[in-house]
Write an enzyme that holds these catalytic residues in place. Structure first.
Site, PDB file in Angstrom:
ATOM      1  N   ARG A  62       0.893  -1.371   0.018  1.00 38.74           N
ATOM      2  CA  ARG A  62       0.072  -0.059   0.054  1.00 38.74           C
ATOM      3  C   ARG A  62       0.811   1.259   0.051  1.00 38.74           C
ATOM      4  O   ARG A  62       0.187   2.291   0.091  1.00 38.74           O
ATOM      5  CB  ARG A  62      -0.975   0.066   1.259  1.00 38.74           C
ATOM      6  N   ASN A  92      -0.147  -2.230  -7.531  1.00 36.20           N
ATOM      7  CA  ASN A  92      -1.390  -1.408  -7.408  1.00 36.20           C
ATOM      8  C   ASN A  92      -1.309  -0.552  -6.354  1.00 36.20           C
ATOM      9  O   ASN A  92      -2.473  -0.429  -5.708  1.00 36.20           O
ATOM     10  CB  ASN A  92      -2.693  -2.437  -7.563  1.00 36.20           C
ATOM     11  N   ASP A 298      -1.010 -12.911  -0.929  1.00 36.05           N
ATOM     12  CA  ASP A 298      -1.901 -11.900  -1.306  1.00 36.05           C
ATOM     13  C   ASP A 298      -2.292 -10.932  -0.251  1.00 36.05           C
ATOM     14  O   ASP A 298      -3.366 -10.424  -0.380  1.00 36.05           O
ATOM     15  CB  ASP A 298      -3.167 -12.576  -2.030  1.00 36.05           C
ATOM     16  N   HIS A 302      -7.046  -3.924   4.055  1.00 33.58           N
ATOM     17  CA  HIS A 302      -8.250  -2.717   3.989  1.00 33.58           C
ATOM     18  C   HIS A 302      -8.483  -2.442   5.753  1.00 33.58           C
ATOM     19  O   HIS A 302      -8.276  -3.433   6.506  1.00 33.58           O
ATOM     20  CB  HIS A 302      -9.247  -3.015   3.461  1.00 33.58           C
ATOM     21  N   GLY A 321     -10.162  -8.026  -0.178  1.00 34.49           N
ATOM     22  CA  GLY A 321      -8.778  -8.523   0.218  1.00 34.49           C
ATOM     23  C   GLY A 321      -8.479  -8.802   1.584  1.00 34.49           C
ATOM     24  O   GLY A 321      -9.558  -8.221   2.451  1.00 34.49           O
TER      25      GLY A 321
HETATM   26  O1  DOR Z   1      -8.686  -9.306  -3.071  1.00 35.25           O
HETATM   27  C1  DOR Z   1      -7.636  -8.873  -3.589  1.00 35.25           C
HETATM   28  N1  DOR Z   1      -7.253  -7.831  -3.125  1.00 35.25           N
HETATM   29  N2  DOR Z   1      -7.136  -9.294  -4.644  1.00 35.25           N
HETATM   30  C2  DOR Z   1      -6.331  -8.627  -5.298  1.00 35.25           C
HETATM   31  O2  DOR Z   1      -5.751  -9.341  -6.428  1.00 35.25           O
HETATM   32  C3  DOR Z   1      -6.012  -7.565  -4.898  1.00 35.25           C
HETATM   33  C4  DOR Z   1      -6.083  -7.300  -3.577  1.00 35.25           C
HETATM   34  C5  DOR Z   1      -5.891  -5.612  -3.425  1.00 35.25           C
HETATM   35  O3  DOR Z   1      -4.894  -4.876  -3.392  1.00 35.25           O
HETATM   36  O4  DOR Z   1      -6.733  -5.232  -2.075  1.00 35.25           O
END
Ligand code: DOR
Length: 447
Positions: A62, A92, A298, A302, A321
């Site tokens: 993040r 991302n 992964d 959040h 996520g």
């Molecule tokens: O659930 C997910 N969250 N899958 C992903 O591929 C991205 C990730 C996120 O960056 O929040």
């Protein structure tokens, strides 16, 4: 500084052996060292197991831009506690890591902040081929063939063909078919039932995108890693690897299924979505028989508040996520204790295999000359995961309340002790991972 770790049961490439390991500075200097070899620190580790540090090849930390969820300090503290000594982080963030300049900015930031070793993927866009071909300080290229958190997406066939044809770095992808997901979402428009997440991001979406990616990889003879496989059928198709394909599974797709929405709600909303208990079983089987080589988390934090919003696809609502980086090793050690897999298998999936998939130099094994990235684990220790005790900035875990047996107790990064018995030394810094992409990946180095 020399450290002698005495009498640990050591996970060597050849198997588990009770022996002494000598660390000299950043490296492993001797395996089977003399019991009284000269050292500045002598650690008696009888009854404990010494493993290579875990390499988590899929995390979302993040920073920059989304640091209310996580940052490189909190995330790397979580790594240290969880026995993860190297992470490879996804593009991302905000801004996205889609140029060499931004990649180098992230690397520079991590060099000042990260308590463990680090690497960053470069993200593909429909128009950044020049950046993808110029990048060198990266494990590889990440393509969102289906969109997830953020707006990275490449699903036009011509753009995908160009990336596979004209780049040389290994490629990995998030495989969920965008058109299928959109059609399902339109059909279920207005839903607030989180169980619909698995109907929108369904089995077909995953299979279509995975098959499409494999077709690209085979035609262009391009190394390709399938991120977070979520269905048993994908595990079957990646078995035909032809020396090019590797695949990974995440703990949440091994341990949770659609049956868990009732208990955990949006906490287990993630992309790819949860599937059935039969998929759980088949993914385990694929790990055990080698069709899937890697476990990665992964880790996608959040905030608790964000996750408490109602499920509302396409209209904001709870994001997808979950955090996992500090519990993944313990989750798997618990399975060793339950007899579902062996410790050498866990070391393969979490240490050696990711090092080989991404051509990491000096990582993933306890061998003379390798980096002293090590984790000492106590297979007899039982502890319960608690939201409040998480190091991740979001301070929650979908496994809250779960008691596990088998935990990391000490972690070293390049010979520096970064975690010991619950305490993190935040003066320690990791280093940028080095890649030998000429080596050619997992299948070129034996299995
Ligand atoms: O659930 C997910 N969250 N899958 C992903 O591929 C991205 C990730 C996120 O960056 O929040």
């Amino acid at each position: 500084m020399k450290i002698l770790i005495q009498d640990a049961t050591v996970a060597l490439p050849t198997g588990l052996v009770q022996t002494n390991i000598l660390v000299d500075g950043e490296r492993i200097a001797a395996v089977d060292a003399a019991a009284h070899a000269a050292a500045d620190e002598v650690i008696s580790a009888r009854g404990l197991h010494l493993l290579p540090g875990v390499i988590d090849d899929q995390v979302h930390f993040r920073e920059p831009g989304l640091t209310h969820k996580e940052d490189l300090t909190t995330a790397s503290r979580a790594c240290a506690k969880g026995g993860v000594t190297t992470y490879l982080e996804m593009p991302n963030t905000n801004p996205t890591t889609t140029t060499v300049e931004r990649l180098h900015e992230k690397l520079a930031l991590a060099a000042t902040k990260s308590l463990v070793n680090f690497g960053f993927y470069i993200g593909a866009t429909p128009g950044n081929l020049e950046e993808l071909t110029a990048a060198t300080r990266t494990p590889g290229i990440k393509i969102f063939i289906g969109s997830s958190t953020g707006d990275l997406l490449v699903d036009e066939q011509a753009a995908l063909e160009a990336i596979f044809a004209e780049t040389t770095l290994p490629i990995c992808a998030h495989c969920e078919d965008e058109a299928t997901v959109r059609a399902n979402a339109a059909r279920l428009a207005g839903t607030h039932d989180v169980a619909d997440h698995s109907r929108i991001r369904d089995h077909a979406a995953a299979m279509i995108a995975t098959r499409r990616s494999l077709d690209l990889a085979f035609r262009h003879q391009h190394r390709f890693h399938v991120l977070h496989v979520s269905t048993g059928d994908e595990a079957d198709v990646v078995a035909d690897h032809r020396g090019l394909i590797t695949a990974e599974v995440c703990p949440h797709h091994l341990f949770f299924s659609i049956d868990d929405y009732a208990r955990l709600g949006t906490l287990v909303q993630m992309n790819p979505s949860l599937k059935t208990t039969d998929d759980n079983r088949r993914l385990w089987q694929a790990l055990l028989d080698g069709r899937i080589q890697v476990i990665a988390t992964d880790h996608a934090p959040h905030t608790w508040e964000e996750k408490q919003q109602p499920y509302s696809p396409g209209h904001g609502g709870s994001p997808s996520g979950l955090p996992a980086v500090e519990n993944s090793l313990a989750l798997m050690l618990n399975e060793v204790n339950r007899g579902r897999c062996t410790l050498p298998q866990v070391v393969h999936w979490m240490c050696d295999a990711p090092a080989r998939v991404w051509d990491l130099v000096g990582k993933g094994r306890i061998e003379v000359g390798y980096d002293a990235d090590l984790v000492l684990v106590d297979l007899a220790k039982t502890a319960t995961i608690r939201h409040a005790e998480q190091e991740t900035k979001c301070r929650w875990s979908p496994w809250d309340g779960t008691a596990l047996t088998g935990w990391p107790v000490r972690t070293w990064v390049l010979g520096q002790e970064v975690f010991r018995d619950g305490k993190i030394d935040d003066t320690i810094r990791g280093r940028e991972a080095i890649y030998d992409h000429v080596r050619g990946g997992y299948w070129k180095t034996g299995d």
